[in-house]
Design a protein around this motif. Structure first.
Motif, PDB file in Angstrom:
ATOM      1  N   THR A  81     -14.419   7.363 -60.672  1.00  0.00           N
ATOM      2  CA  THR A  81     -15.859   7.115 -60.741  1.00  0.00           C
ATOM      3  C   THR A  81     -16.533   7.454 -59.420  1.00  0.00           C
ATOM      4  O   THR A  81     -17.610   8.067 -59.385  1.00  0.00           O
ATOM      5  CB  THR A  81     -16.122   5.641 -61.102  1.00  0.00           C
ATOM      6  OG1 THR A  81     -15.531   5.354 -62.380  1.00  0.00           O
ATOM      7  CG2 THR A  81     -17.614   5.345 -61.157  1.00  0.00           C
ATOM      8  N   TYR A  82     -15.899   7.073 -58.314  1.00  0.00           N
ATOM      9  CA  TYR A  82     -16.460   7.332 -56.982  1.00  0.00           C
ATOM     10  C   TYR A  82     -16.568   8.840 -56.730  1.00  0.00           C
ATOM     11  O   TYR A  82     -17.604   9.323 -56.239  1.00  0.00           O
ATOM     12  CB  TYR A  82     -15.588   6.673 -55.917  1.00  0.00           C
ATOM     13  CG  TYR A  82     -16.062   6.880 -54.507  1.00  0.00           C
ATOM     14  CD1 TYR A  82     -17.057   6.067 -53.954  1.00  0.00           C
ATOM     15  CD2 TYR A  82     -15.520   7.881 -53.705  1.00  0.00           C
ATOM     16  CE1 TYR A  82     -17.506   6.261 -52.662  1.00  0.00           C
ATOM     17  CE2 TYR A  82     -15.955   8.083 -52.404  1.00  0.00           C
ATOM     18  CZ  TYR A  82     -16.944   7.269 -51.893  1.00  0.00           C
ATOM     19  OH  TYR A  82     -17.379   7.475 -50.601  1.00  0.00           O
ATOM     20  N   LEU A  83     -15.521   9.583 -57.058  1.00  0.00           N
ATOM     21  CA  LEU A  83     -15.535  11.029 -56.818  1.00  0.00           C
ATOM     22  C   LEU A  83     -16.577  11.725 -57.692  1.00  0.00           C
ATOM     23  O   LEU A  83     -17.230  12.679 -57.262  1.00  0.00           O
ATOM     24  CB  LEU A  83     -14.146  11.616 -57.063  1.00  0.00           C
ATOM     25  CG  LEU A  83     -13.056  11.173 -56.076  1.00  0.00           C
ATOM     26  CD1 LEU A  83     -11.699  11.724 -56.502  1.00  0.00           C
ATOM     27  CD2 LEU A  83     -13.388  11.610 -54.659  1.00  0.00           C
ATOM     28  N   LYS A  84     -16.759  11.257 -58.925  1.00  0.00           N
ATOM     29  CA  LYS A  84     -17.788  11.838 -59.795  1.00  0.00           C
ATOM     30  C   LYS A  84     -19.179  11.629 -59.209  1.00  0.00           C
ATOM     31  O   LYS A  84     -20.032  12.514 -59.283  1.00  0.00           O
ATOM     32  CB  LYS A  84     -17.711  11.212 -61.187  1.00  0.00           C
ATOM     33  CG  LYS A  84     -16.538  11.690 -62.030  1.00  0.00           C
ATOM     34  CD  LYS A  84     -16.543  11.018 -63.390  1.00  0.00           C
ATOM     35  CE  LYS A  84     -15.355  11.482 -64.226  1.00  0.00           C
ATOM     36  NZ  LYS A  84     -15.319  10.806 -65.551  1.00  0.00           N
ATOM     37  N   LYS A  85     -19.406  10.458 -58.632  1.00  0.00           N
ATOM     38  CA  LYS A  85     -20.713  10.171 -58.042  1.00  0.00           C
ATOM     39  C   LYS A  85     -21.008  11.089 -56.861  1.00  0.00           C
ATOM     40  O   LYS A  85     -22.170  11.259 -56.493  1.00  0.00           O
ATOM     41  CB  LYS A  85     -20.772   8.712 -57.581  1.00  0.00           C
ATOM     42  CG  LYS A  85     -20.891   7.707 -58.711  1.00  0.00           C
ATOM     43  CD  LYS A  85     -20.972   6.287 -58.174  1.00  0.00           C
ATOM     44  CE  LYS A  85     -21.128   5.267 -59.293  1.00  0.00           C
ATOM     45  NZ  LYS A  85     -21.160   3.877 -58.789  1.00  0.00           N
ATOM     46  N   HIS A  86     -19.957  11.668 -56.282  1.00  0.00           N
ATOM     47  CA  HIS A  86     -20.137  12.534 -55.117  1.00  0.00           C
ATOM     48  C   HIS A  86     -19.910  14.009 -55.455  1.00  0.00           C
ATOM     49  O   HIS A  86     -19.461  14.789 -54.616  1.00  0.00           O
ATOM     50  CB  HIS A  86     -19.216  12.079 -53.978  1.00  0.00           C
ATOM     51  CG  HIS A  86     -19.664  10.787 -53.351  1.00  0.00           C
ATOM     52  ND1 HIS A  86     -19.396   9.555 -53.900  1.00  0.00           N
ATOM     53  CD2 HIS A  86     -20.404  10.543 -52.230  1.00  0.00           C
ATOM     54  CE1 HIS A  86     -19.915   8.609 -53.141  1.00  0.00           C
ATOM     55  NE2 HIS A  86     -20.544   9.182 -52.138  1.00  0.00           N
ATOM     56  N   GLY A  87     -20.233  14.379 -56.696  1.00  0.00           N
ATOM     57  CA  GLY A  87     -20.320  15.791 -57.037  1.00  0.00           C
ATOM     58  C   GLY A  87     -19.056  16.482 -57.473  1.00  0.00           C
ATOM     59  O   GLY A  87     -18.993  17.716 -57.459  1.00  0.00           O
ATOM     60  N   HIS A  88     -18.023  15.717 -57.869  1.00  0.00           N
ATOM     61  CA  HIS A  88     -16.789  16.338 -58.327  1.00  0.00           C
ATOM     62  C   HIS A  88     -16.575  16.069 -59.808  1.00  0.00           C
ATOM     63  O   HIS A  88     -16.951  15.017 -60.324  1.00  0.00           O
ATOM     64  CB  HIS A  88     -15.587  15.796 -57.550  1.00  0.00           C
ATOM     65  CG  HIS A  88     -15.620  16.121 -56.092  1.00  0.00           C
ATOM     66  ND1 HIS A  88     -16.356  15.400 -55.192  1.00  0.00           N
ATOM     67  CD2 HIS A  88     -15.029  17.108 -55.375  1.00  0.00           C
ATOM     68  CE1 HIS A  88     -16.205  15.913 -53.973  1.00  0.00           C
ATOM     69  NE2 HIS A  88     -15.418  16.962 -54.066  1.00  0.00           N
ATOM     70  N   ARG A  89     -15.948  17.028 -60.453  1.00  0.00           N
ATOM     71  CA  ARG A  89     -15.401  16.757 -61.777  1.00  0.00           C
ATOM     72  C   ARG A  89     -14.044  16.102 -61.572  1.00  0.00           C
ATOM     73  O   ARG A  89     -13.323  16.440 -60.628  1.00  0.00           O
ATOM     74  CB  ARG A  89     -15.246  18.057 -62.565  1.00  0.00           C
ATOM     75  CG  ARG A  89     -16.587  18.636 -62.994  1.00  0.00           C
ATOM     76  CD  ARG A  89     -16.432  20.047 -63.532  1.00  0.00           C
ATOM     77  NE  ARG A  89     -15.944  20.928 -62.480  1.00  0.00           N
ATOM     78  CZ  ARG A  89     -14.989  21.834 -62.662  1.00  0.00           C
ATOM     79  NH1 ARG A  89     -14.391  21.951 -63.815  1.00  0.00           N
ATOM     80  NH2 ARG A  89     -14.622  22.606 -61.665  1.00  0.00           N
TER      81      ARG A  89
END
Length: 239
Positions: A24-32
């Protein structure tokens, strides 16, 4: 890297309370993000997605992270960041020797992990599905990816757009596998589907018109209702 490209990170950890919040954290920062709870699920994810970097826990039941790291290194897989326990000095050293690019010690600050991911991706640019240099035959057609064209069974040469060429490569690499719209977007354009996004369906329709005698009754690129699309043909690599 173009502005629309979203690096695809695979998080492999058997602990759900680590992998899901991290995803979830990585998605919030522009990653799939794809998530895997073990090495088997990780291998499946890499078979059907263009993964740019793997965040990999060392201690997992079954095949452990070091074994999976060794396999990734031997197959020229994506960069790896290991997640290690505080006392695992030996494992960290072995992991780096096996080809891991970095490591983070548990418990970790997700901001630090994100910074390390970005640093590695700057050194190793995210890659779309690579176009193989060789020609391949299927259903009477011959695909030449370098020229971006197919030769039909009756000898005509048909040019493909860049998107059609990438799409056909993705299918020829995975004959018989059902590929969802999200997976095809990942493999060909490096992004996720947006609401009401019909880009893949449009490219499929155009590609079918170049391959099928009746695009509305497709037999080469088959529709799997509710699942996606599948190349329903054998593939032969040509010398």
């Amino acid at each position: 890297m173009d502005e629309t490209y979203e690096p695809h990170i695979l998080v492999v950890d058997d602990a759900r309370d680590i992998r899901e919040p991290l995803g979830t954290y990585l998605k919030k920062h522009g990653h799939r993000v794809s998530l895997a709870g073990d090495a088997t699920a990780a291998r499946q994810a890499m078979a059907t997605n263009a993964i740019d970097l793997v965040v990999l826990d060392i201690m997992m039941p079954g095949e452990d992270g070091l074994s999976l790291c060794r396999w990734l290194s031997s197959t020229d897989g994506p960069p790896v960041i290991l997640l290690t326990a505080m006392a695992d000095d030996a494992d960290r050293i072995v992991g780096l020797e096996l080809g891991a690019d970095d490591y983070v010690v548990k418990p970790f600050n997700p901001r630090e992990l994100l910074a390390r991911i970005r640093a590695i991706l700057r050194r190793v640019p995210p890659s779309r599905e690579p176009v193989p240099p060789g020609r391949r035959a299927f259903a009477g057609f011959v695909h030449d990816p370098a020229a971006g064209m197919v030769t039909t069974p009756d000898g005509r040469e048909v040019l493909l757009t860049t998107a059609e060429n990438r799409l056909l490569v993705a299918f020829l690499d995975r004959p018989g596998q059902v590929l969802s719209r999200d997976q095809l977007l990942d493999l060909t354009q490096g992004r996720e589907a947006k609401p009401y996004d019909r880009a893949i369906d449009n490219h499929i329709s155009r590609l079918r018109r170049k391959l099928e005698p009746d695009a509305k009754r497709a037999t080469i690129i088959a529709t799997e209702w509710g699942g996606g699309y599948r190349l329903a043909a054998d593939v032969e690599t040509l010398s």
